[in-house]
Design a protein around this motif. Structure first.
Motif, PDB file in Angstrom:
ATOM      1  N   ALA A  16       0.833  -1.206   0.000  1.00  0.00           N
ATOM      2  CA  ALA A  16       0.000   0.000   0.000  1.00  0.00           C
ATOM      3  C   ALA A  16       0.866   1.255   0.000  1.00  0.00           C
ATOM      4  CB  ALA A  16      -0.939  -0.004   1.198  1.00  0.00           C
ATOM      5  N   LEU A  17       1.979   1.226   0.728  1.00  0.00           N
ATOM      6  CA  LEU A  17       2.884   2.374   0.723  1.00  0.00           C
ATOM      7  C   LEU A  17       3.513   2.572  -0.658  1.00  0.00           C
ATOM      8  CD1 LEU A  17       4.636   2.021   4.193  1.00  0.00           C
ATOM      9  CD2 LEU A  17       3.061   3.819   3.470  1.00  0.00           C
ATOM     10  N   LEU A  18       3.823   1.481  -1.328  1.00  0.00           N
ATOM     11  CA  LEU A  18       4.379   1.596  -2.677  1.00  0.00           C
ATOM     12  C   LEU A  18       3.350   2.199  -3.635  1.00  0.00           C
ATOM     13  CD1 LEU A  18       6.792   1.183  -4.496  1.00  0.00           C
ATOM     14  CD2 LEU A  18       6.027  -1.165  -4.865  1.00  0.00           C
ATOM     15  N   ARG A  19       2.083   1.792  -3.513  1.00  0.00           N
ATOM     16  CA  ARG A  19       1.028   2.383  -4.355  1.00  0.00           C
ATOM     17  C   ARG A  19       0.899   3.874  -4.081  1.00  0.00           C
ATOM     18  NH1 ARG A  19      -1.533  -2.414  -3.043  1.00  0.00           N
ATOM     19  NH2 ARG A  19      -2.790  -1.406  -1.434  1.00  0.00           N
ATOM     20  N   LEU A  20       0.924   4.256  -2.802  1.00  0.00           N
ATOM     21  CA  LEU A  20       0.855   5.664  -2.455  1.00  0.00           C
ATOM     22  C   LEU A  20       2.065   6.403  -3.016  1.00  0.00           C
ATOM     23  CD1 LEU A  20      -0.484   8.006  -0.969  1.00  0.00           C
ATOM     24  CD2 LEU A  20       0.678   7.243   1.115  1.00  0.00           C
ATOM     25  N   GLY A  21       3.228   5.806  -2.901  1.00  0.00           N
ATOM     26  CA  GLY A  21       4.437   6.420  -3.458  1.00  0.00           C
ATOM     27  C   GLY A  21       4.353   6.602  -4.960  1.00  0.00           C
ATOM     28  N   ASN A  22       3.771   5.623  -5.654  1.00  0.00           N
ATOM     29  CA  ASN A  22       3.572   5.746  -7.102  1.00  0.00           C
ATOM     30  C   ASN A  22       2.664   6.913  -7.438  1.00  0.00           C
ATOM     31  OD1 ASN A  22       5.058   3.808  -8.638  1.00  0.00           O
ATOM     32  ND2 ASN A  22       3.805   2.199  -7.738  1.00  0.00           N
ATOM     33  N   ALA A  23       1.596   7.066  -6.677  1.00  0.00           N
ATOM     34  CA  ALA A  23       0.669   8.169  -6.937  1.00  0.00           C
ATOM     35  C   ALA A  23       1.313   9.520  -6.638  1.00  0.00           C
ATOM     36  CB  ALA A  23      -0.598   7.999  -6.103  1.00  0.00           C
ATOM     37  N   LEU A  24       2.176   9.568  -5.651  1.00  0.00           N
ATOM     38  CA  LEU A  24       2.828  10.827  -5.305  1.00  0.00           C
ATOM     39  C   LEU A  24       3.918  11.199  -6.295  1.00  0.00           C
ATOM     40  CD1 LEU A  24       3.136  10.362  -1.440  1.00  0.00           C
ATOM     41  CD2 LEU A  24       1.535  11.844  -2.650  1.00  0.00           C
ATOM     42  N   THR A  25       4.791  10.246  -6.602  1.00  0.00           N
ATOM     43  CA  THR A  25       5.967  10.560  -7.420  1.00  0.00           C
ATOM     44  C   THR A  25       5.729  10.413  -8.907  1.00  0.00           C
ATOM     45  OG1 THR A  25       6.817   8.300  -7.362  1.00  0.00           O
ATOM     46  CG2 THR A  25       7.512   9.791  -5.581  1.00  0.00           C
ATOM     47  N   LEU A  26       4.766   9.573  -9.274  1.00  0.00           N
ATOM     48  CA  LEU A  26       4.466   9.283 -10.685  1.00  0.00           C
ATOM     49  C   LEU A  26       5.628   8.583 -11.388  1.00  0.00           C
ATOM     50  CD1 LEU A  26       2.710  12.635 -11.592  1.00  0.00           C
ATOM     51  CD2 LEU A  26       1.663  10.520 -10.751  1.00  0.00           C
ATOM     52  N   ARG A 119      -6.802  10.169  -0.317  1.00  0.00           N
ATOM     53  CA  ARG A 119      -8.243   9.931  -0.316  1.00  0.00           C
ATOM     54  C   ARG A 119      -8.603   8.700  -1.138  1.00  0.00           C
ATOM     55  NH1 ARG A 119     -12.748  12.965   0.258  1.00  0.00           N
ATOM     56  NH2 ARG A 119     -11.809  13.246   2.282  1.00  0.00           N
ATOM     57  N   TYR A 120      -8.093   8.627  -2.368  1.00  0.00           N
ATOM     58  CA  TYR A 120      -8.568   7.605  -3.292  1.00  0.00           C
ATOM     59  C   TYR A 120      -7.732   6.337  -3.314  1.00  0.00           C
ATOM     60  CZ  TYR A 120     -11.761  11.227  -4.554  1.00  0.00           C
ATOM     61  OH  TYR A 120     -12.745  12.192  -4.486  1.00  0.00           O
ATOM     62  N   LEU A 121      -6.499   6.379  -2.848  1.00  0.00           N
ATOM     63  CA  LEU A 121      -5.693   5.161  -2.755  1.00  0.00           C
ATOM     64  C   LEU A 121      -5.672   4.606  -1.345  1.00  0.00           C
ATOM     65  CD1 LEU A 121      -2.619   5.884  -5.027  1.00  0.00           C
ATOM     66  CD2 LEU A 121      -4.492   4.319  -5.447  1.00  0.00           C
ATOM     67  N   ALA A 122      -5.514   5.494  -0.364  1.00  0.00           N
ATOM     68  CA  ALA A 122      -5.441   5.042   1.021  1.00  0.00           C
ATOM     69  C   ALA A 122      -6.805   5.091   1.701  1.00  0.00           C
ATOM     70  CB  ALA A 122      -4.433   5.883   1.796  1.00  0.00           C
ATOM     71  N   ASP A 123      -7.820   5.628   1.021  1.00  0.00           N
ATOM     72  CA  ASP A 123      -9.195   5.677   1.518  1.00  0.00           C
ATOM     73  C   ASP A 123      -9.267   6.331   2.891  1.00  0.00           C
ATOM     74  OD1 ASP A 123     -11.908   5.253   1.133  1.00  0.00           O
ATOM     75  OD2 ASP A 123     -11.880   3.351   2.224  1.00  0.00           O
ATOM     76  N   GLN A 124      -8.593   7.475   3.025  1.00  0.00           N
ATOM     77  CA  GLN A 124      -8.563   8.170   4.304  1.00  0.00           C
ATOM     78  C   GLN A 124      -9.594   9.292   4.352  1.00  0.00           C
ATOM     79  OE1 GLN A 124      -4.712   9.613   5.334  1.00  0.00           O
ATOM     80  NE2 GLN A 124      -3.880   7.575   5.636  1.00  0.00           N
TER      81      GLN A 124
END
Length: 159
Positions: A16-26, A119-124
């Protein structure tokens, strides 16, 4: 760190952290580096993080802070032309879709991109995003609203 839950946290949270990192860094490589640095920092603070009871939230906030701090230090260098691509086939269609999403997200300011990713990846919810970004819940709603409006506008303009 062995035997105190960090390894279980690592196995459970790293994807999940890697997915968030992908969304942040592209960028896959930058995302891996960001996730690694985040996990190192969480590991170093594990005894405190574990006592606080929210290691996932701590890791997400650490990742967002690392991302925003790096963005402040280094600005991307725009290129005049995108390199040629091979002819599209069915397998490349999804790659093109991913590239289009990355292109759209790249046009957002870092805080808006981080808010959308959380919001959309981590559903926070807003309050957790606010904690991660170090701002108020109202500011988070503003980031989300402006970011989504920008994405809609660009998607309409680009077809």
């Amino acid at each position: 760190m062995r035997g105190n839950g960090f390894e279980a946290f690592l196995r459970q949270s790293a994807p999940a952290l890697l997915r968030l990192g992908n969304a942040l860094t592209l960028d896959r490589t930058a995302a891996e580096d960001l996730a690694q640095e985040t996990l190192i920092r969480v590991g170093l603070a594990w005894s405190r993080v574990r006592r606080d009871g929210n290691p996932v939230g701590y890791a997400q906030r650490t990742m967002v802070n690392l991302f925003l701090n790096e963005r402040r230090r280094r600005r991307p260098i725009p290129v005049a032309e995108v390199p040629d691509r091979p002819a599209e086939d069915a397998a490349l269609a999804s790659v093109a879709d991913i590239a289009a999403v990355r292109h759209l997200l790249a046009g957002l300011p870092p805080q808006q991109r981080a808010a959308i990713a959380l919001r959309y990846l981590a559903d926070q919810p807003d309050d957790q995003i606010a904690t991660a970004l170090g701002c108020s819940a109202g500011t988070v709603r503003s980031y989300l609203s402006r970011g989504l409006a920008t994405l809609r506008e660009r998607m309409t303009a680009e077809g």
